[in-house]
Design a protein around this motif. Structure first.
Motif, short mmCIF file in Angstrom:
data_model
loop_
_atom_site.label_atom_id
_atom_site.label_comp_id
_atom_site.label_asym_id
_atom_site.label_seq_id
_atom_site.Cartn_x
_atom_site.Cartn_y
_atom_site.Cartn_z
N LYS A 48 0.84 -1.20 0.00
CA LYS A 48 0.00 0.00 0.00
C LYS A 48 0.87 1.26 0.00
N ASN A 63 2.00 6.28 2.29
CA ASN A 63 1.31 5.06 2.68
C ASN A 63 -0.17 5.29 2.45
N ASN A 65 -2.63 3.44 3.13
CA ASN A 65 -3.47 3.00 4.27
C ASN A 65 -3.67 4.13 5.26
N GLN A 66 -2.66 4.97 5.43
CA GLN A 66 -2.74 6.05 6.40
C GLN A 66 -3.34 7.31 5.80
#
Length: 69
Positions: A48, A63, A65-66
């Protein structure tokens, strides 16, 4: 990848990445561009993580996801 891991959240300049990856040896001007392209392909299919170009500055790992840089 190691440079981005060691300097998380930072924009890494082309000069820094060239010195980090190839040291004081001469490199072909597009070596880093090709390396970034190939690394982006690997990351796209396996993680990711994304490497974005910060125009006029360098590269930064993101990232997904973050949802932040």
């Amino acid at each position: 990848m190691c440079a981005f891991n060691e300097h998380q959240g930072e924009v890494l300049s082309r000069a820094f990445l060239l010195a980090y990856a190839w040291g004081p040896n001469k490199t072909v001007k597009n070596s880093l561009t090709v390396a970034m392209y190939e690394l982006r392909l690997v990351l796209l299919n396996t993680t990711k993580l994304e490497i974005v170009t910060v125009r006029g500055t360098g590269y930064k790992m993101f990232n997904t996801n973050q949802g932040k840089y």
